[in-house]
Design an enzyme around this catalytic site. Structure first.
Site, PDB file in Angstrom:
ATOM      1  CB  SER A  47      -0.920   0.015   1.224  1.00  0.00           C
ATOM      2  OG  SER A  47      -0.184  -0.206   2.412  1.00  0.00           O
ATOM      3  CG  ASP A  85       2.286  -6.755   1.022  1.00  0.00           C
ATOM      4  OD1 ASP A  85       1.834  -7.896   1.166  1.00  0.00           O
ATOM      5  OD2 ASP A  85       1.622  -5.714   1.223  1.00  0.00           O
ATOM      6  CE  LYS A 115      -0.163  -8.343   3.433  1.00  0.00           C
ATOM      7  NZ  LYS A 115      -0.660  -8.115   2.051  1.00  0.00           N
ATOM      8  CD  GLU A 117      -2.200  -8.848  -2.862  1.00  0.00           C
ATOM      9  OE1 GLU A 117      -2.776  -8.973  -3.963  1.00  0.00           O
ATOM     10  OE2 GLU A 117      -1.949  -7.743  -2.343  1.00  0.00           O
ATOM     11  CD  GLU A 184      -7.417  -5.447   1.433  1.00  0.00           C
ATOM     12  OE1 GLU A 184      -6.315  -6.026   1.509  1.00  0.00           O
ATOM     13  OE2 GLU A 184      -7.554  -4.286   1.005  1.00  0.00           O
TER      14      GLU A 184
HETATM   15  O1  KIV Z   1      -0.486  -3.389   1.547  1.00  0.00           O
HETATM   16  C1  KIV Z   1      -1.117  -3.342   2.617  1.00  0.00           C
HETATM   17  O2  KIV Z   1      -1.044  -2.376   3.370  1.00  0.00           O
HETATM   18  C2  KIV Z   1      -1.914  -4.502   2.982  1.00  0.00           C
HETATM   19  C3  KIV Z   1      -2.814  -4.396   4.171  1.00  0.00           C
HETATM   20  C4  KIV Z   1      -3.808  -3.347   4.059  1.00  0.00           C
HETATM   21  C5  KIV Z   1      -3.402  -5.701   4.530  1.00  0.00           C
HETATM   22  O3  KIV Z   1      -1.836  -5.485   2.334  1.00  0.00           O
END
Ligand code: KIV
Length: 290
Positions: A47, A85, A115, A117, A184
């Site tokens: 994000s 991420d 993380k 997806e 989400e």
């Molecule tokens: O990129 C991000 O901030 C996220 C969260 C909102 C879960 O994946």
């Protein structure tokens, strides 16, 4: 000796029925503020593409950008586990590419986990990460990197078929060894059902109160972004208004000659501290030493 943050809090909290609290962090100040506020873990989310870099989605975010921000977050030395991420493109081709990207995040940025997806379609990439001893947080529902396939930012899992698919994906991520799953923007009842059917903690964002924890983007909950308030965000402060007022006051003071005052100025070698109002603080080297 420096203590290494661990992911233990995830399993521990779930077994004790204690809700997990996560926030995104992108740099030293956001990491330290979140830690001082008492969160359990920090997420360097992609994000950052929208929040910091002015993109309209997470798709343009590169591994280099993730490394840059993840390094800053771990350098903050909060003692909290940091999850970063995997950016778009790093787990869509060859699983070896996924492992290379994740290794960089672990070795160069010193994060504890990544993380990723998606569910069953990421089977090979997840297996490769497990082989490389890299803990993985899953992410299902409105996965922002699937924006073009979804045709926009739309709540997922509203019909029976897609709800069943999400449930099956969550069970797959659990069996594949993920230590937690972000859910989400899915219906609250579905998130509760998923949470009850997996053995790992679920972390909700726009997924109701039935998850084992929650995550928010720090800029959203602090009200640093005036122009973005989706339903799932609760603003706990309105910092953008306070920041704009402070900047306007500074501009007025400078233009009116009210800033800097003698208290903000340095005397020369012969000057008197009392006259300049610096209260005897004569060491110029203190100016950058916070
Ligand atoms: O990129 C991000 O901030 C996220 C969260 C909102 C879960 O994946």
């Amino acid at each position: 000796m420096e203590t290494v943050p661990t992911l233990d809090v995830f399993a521990r909290s779930r077994s004790r029925g204690r809700r997990l609290v996560l926030l995104t962090a992108y740099d030293v100040p956001t990491a330290r503020l979140a830690a001082r506020g008492g969160v359990d873990a920090l997420l360097v989310g992609d994000s950052l593409g929208q929040v910091l870099l002015g993109h309209t989605s997470t798709l343009p975010v590169t591994l280099a950008a993730m490394l840059h921000h993840a390094r800053a977050v771990t350098r903050a030395g909060t003692g909290l586990p940091v999850i970063a991420d995997l950016p778009y493109g790093s787990f869509h081709i060859d699983p070896r590419r996924t492992v290379r990207a994740a290794l960089k995040l672990v070795q160069q940025a010193r994060v504890q986990a990544v993380k990723l997806e998606g569910g069953r379609r990421r089977r090979d990439h997840l297996a490769a990460l497990q082989d490389a001893e890299i803990p993985v947080m899953g992410h299902l529902g409105l996965t922002p990197q699937s924006l073009n396939r979804f045709g926009g930012y739309k709540v997922q899992g509203r019909d029976a078929k897609s709800a069943e698919q999400l449930l099956a994906d969550a069970q797959f991520l659990d069996e594949a060894g993920c230590f937690a799953i972000v859910l989400e923007c899915i219906p609250a009842a579905l998130a509760s059902r998923i949470s009850a059917s997996v053995s790992i903690p679920t972390i909700g964002i726009g997924a109701g109160v039935g998850c084992d924890g929650q995550v928010l983007v720090i800029h959203d909950m602090l009200g640093l972004q005036d122009d973005f308030q989706p339903r799932f965000v609760k603003r706990y402060a309105e910092l953008s208004g306070a920041a704009v007022a402070a900047i306007a006051a500074y501009a007025e003071d400078v233009r009116a000659g009210r800033f800097p005052t003698p208290a903000h100025s340095y005397d020369d070698a012969h000057g008197a501290a009392a006259e300049t109002g610096d209260h005897g603080r004569r060491d110029d080297t203190d100016t950058r030493n916070r």
